[in-house]
Design a protein around this motif. Structure first.
Motif, PDB file in Angstrom:
ATOM      1  N   PHE A   1      76.835  -6.089  88.266  1.00  0.00           N
ATOM      2  CA  PHE A   1      75.760  -6.215  87.287  1.00  0.00           C
ATOM      3  C   PHE A   1      76.306  -6.593  85.921  1.00  0.00           C
ATOM      4  O   PHE A   1      75.870  -7.582  85.313  1.00  0.00           O
ATOM      5  CB  PHE A   1      74.963  -4.911  87.191  1.00  0.00           C
TER       6      PHE A   1
ATOM      7  N   ARG B   1      69.448 -12.499  86.768  1.00  0.00           N
ATOM      8  CA  ARG B   1      68.750 -12.432  88.058  1.00  0.00           C
ATOM      9  C   ARG B   1      69.202 -13.569  88.971  1.00  0.00           C
ATOM     10  O   ARG B   1      69.436 -13.379  90.170  1.00  0.00           O
ATOM     11  CB  ARG B   1      67.243 -12.505  87.839  1.00  0.00           C
TER      12      ARG B   1
ATOM     13  N   ARG C   1      72.059  -7.129  96.033  1.00  0.00           N
ATOM     14  CA  ARG C   1      71.451  -6.291  95.002  1.00  0.00           C
ATOM     15  C   ARG C   1      70.548  -7.130  94.128  1.00  0.00           C
ATOM     16  O   ARG C   1      70.805  -8.320  93.922  1.00  0.00           O
ATOM     17  CB  ARG C   1      72.528  -5.629  94.113  1.00  0.00           C
ATOM     18  N   LYS C   2      69.526  -6.495  93.586  1.00  0.00           N
ATOM     19  CA  LYS C   2      68.645  -7.155  92.638  1.00  0.00           C
ATOM     20  C   LYS C   2      68.913  -6.629  91.228  1.00  0.00           C
ATOM     21  O   LYS C   2      69.431  -5.526  91.041  1.00  0.00           O
ATOM     22  CB  LYS C   2      67.182  -6.924  93.012  1.00  0.00           C
ATOM     23  N   TRP C   3      68.534  -7.444  90.248  1.00  0.00           N
ATOM     24  CA  TRP C   3      68.663  -7.056  88.852  1.00  0.00           C
ATOM     25  C   TRP C   3      67.682  -5.933  88.541  1.00  0.00           C
ATOM     26  O   TRP C   3      66.515  -5.986  88.926  1.00  0.00           O
ATOM     27  CB  TRP C   3      68.378  -8.261  87.965  1.00  0.00           C
ATOM     28  N   ARG C   4      68.163  -4.874  87.849  1.00  0.00           N
ATOM     29  CA  ARG C   4      67.292  -3.737  87.519  1.00  0.00           C
ATOM     30  C   ARG C   4      67.524  -3.315  86.071  1.00  0.00           C
ATOM     31  O   ARG C   4      68.662  -3.286  85.602  1.00  0.00           O
ATOM     32  CB  ARG C   4      67.578  -2.552  88.444  1.00  0.00           C
ATOM     33  N   TRP C   5      66.434  -2.935  85.393  1.00  0.00           N
ATOM     34  CA  TRP C   5      66.542  -2.463  84.016  1.00  0.00           C
ATOM     35  C   TRP C   5      67.426  -1.225  83.926  1.00  0.00           C
ATOM     36  O   TRP C   5      68.196  -1.077  82.973  1.00  0.00           O
ATOM     37  CB  TRP C   5      65.151  -2.151  83.452  1.00  0.00           C
ATOM     38  N   ARG C   6      67.326  -0.337  84.887  1.00  0.00           N
ATOM     39  CA  ARG C   6      68.116   0.897  84.797  1.00  0.00           C
ATOM     40  C   ARG C   6      69.612   0.613  84.895  1.00  0.00           C
ATOM     41  O   ARG C   6      70.421   1.385  84.374  1.00  0.00           O
ATOM     42  CB  ARG C   6      67.662   1.908  85.847  1.00  0.00           C
ATOM     43  N   ASP C   7      69.974  -0.472  85.564  1.00  0.00           N
ATOM     44  CA  ASP C   7      71.392  -0.836  85.582  1.00  0.00           C
ATOM     45  C   ASP C   7      71.854  -1.290  84.193  1.00  0.00           C
ATOM     46  O   ASP C   7      73.001  -1.021  83.795  1.00  0.00           O
ATOM     47  CB  ASP C   7      71.636  -1.950  86.602  1.00  0.00           C
ATOM     48  N   TRP C   8      70.969  -1.966  83.469  1.00  0.00           N
ATOM     49  CA  TRP C   8      71.319  -2.373  82.105  1.00  0.00           C
ATOM     50  C   TRP C   8      71.488  -1.141  81.218  1.00  0.00           C
ATOM     51  O   TRP C   8      72.439  -1.041  80.441  1.00  0.00           O
ATOM     52  CB  TRP C   8      70.227  -3.289  81.550  1.00  0.00           C
TER      53      TRP C   8
END
Length: 313
Positions: free
Chosen positions: A35, A221, A232-239
């Motif tokens: 990520f 993304r 895996r997909k892009w996620r706000w919580r990963d940021w």
């Protein structure tokens, strides 16, 4: 032409012709963190396209600049930006070798930038063409505010070091970031010199900030979807997690505090970042040091009689 005080700190010195060897850089150059890797990799997609338009806008405005010191700073700015574009383009070639084709994204970005930062419609009258140039300069100044902020962030932050990020990639990011901090005031000062309208400047930030962040998220993304090694997909919580680990600037910093600082009527880029910190890193940078040594070697072997730094410019 408005009477403005020009701040010549924050202007570029010269181009540093750095080179990087990506043959040993892994796809996920932040270990076990695709990520953060791809969030930062988006800069390799955004910057080559953007900086070509930055150069064109400043070149077109240069004929309107009658301040000798400001005019003299335009050439090294253009040289630095052109070398930045080349350095990041080489990374895109490396990503293609690793199975990620970035051309669909960069082609789409290029078309959008040609509409927003490109030449005005031919049917525009002269006054509208002049306004179009002012707006383009204001857009570039707003984007340079972001690049200077990112440059200062990567110079001062050690989260990527603690994560054992690839040293070659870190040097690229910090060399580029340092030069962005070094020349952070140039476009703003050109804009103030030829136009100076606060309304145009404020509108440009309101317009470009969400577009910049939107293209950044869309790019991350895209890269994660194209990465053949992850599911895996892009996620706000990963940021949010990466920001807490100091591997990325946080969304609040990018979406709120950075644009708001620029919106102050008395804002000047020299209020952001540290020129001395940037110059200190450029003295330390392994790639910049190698560029100086190449320049010195060329000089001693019969090249132009220039200083090692300017021989590499």
């Amino acid at each position: 032409m408005p009477e403005v005080e020009l701040h010549h700190d924050g202007h570029p010195q010269y181009r540093r012709m750095v080179r990087f060897d990506w043959s040993k850089t892994p796809l996920h150059w932040v270990p076990d963190d695709p990520f953060s890797t791809h969030m930062i990799n988006v800069l390799h997609l955004l910057l080559p396209e953007g900086e070509r338009h930055f150069i064109k806008a400043v070149l077109e405005a240069s004929s309107m600049v009658d301040d000798p010191e400001l005019e003299a700073s335009i050439k090294p700015f253009i040289q630095q930006e052109s070398w930045h574009a080349w350095a990041h383009q080489v990374v895109l070639d490396r990503l293609a070798e690793q199975g990620i084709d970035t051309r669909p994204y960069t082609d789409r970005l290029g078309r959008v930038l040609s509409m927003t930062l490109g030449d005005p419609p031919r049917w525009f009258p002269p006054a509208m063409k002049r306004w179009w140039l002012y707006r383009r300069l204001a857009d570039v100044a707003a984007l340079e505010h972001f690049t200077a902020m990112l440059g200062q962030w990567v110079l001062t932050n050690r989260g990527l070091d603690y994560a054992r990020a690839d040293p070659m990639m870190l040097d690229l990011l910090r060399w580029h970031g340092a030069e962005e901090v070094e020349h952070r005031a140039l476009v703003f000062d050109v804009y103030q010199h030829v136009c100076g309208s606060y309304l145009i400047r404020a509108f440009s930030m309101l317009f470009t900030a969400p577009l910049f962040i939107g293209w950044w998220v869309a790019g991350a993304r895209y890269l994660m979807a194209q990465d053949p090694t992850i599911d895996r997909k892009w996620r706000w919580r990963d940021w949010l997690w990466a920001a807490r680990e100091y591997r990325l600037p946080g969304p609040w910093k990018l979406l709120v505090t950075t644009p708001l600082r620029y919106m102050r009527p008395r804002h000047h880029p020299n209020d952001e970042g540290s020129t001395q910190m940037a110059v200190d890193y450029l003295e330390y940078s392994p790639a910049a040091r190698d560029a100086r040594e190449r320049a010195l070697s060329q000089r001693t072997s019969g090249g132009p009689n220039l200083s090692p730094e300017r021989a590499g410019a």
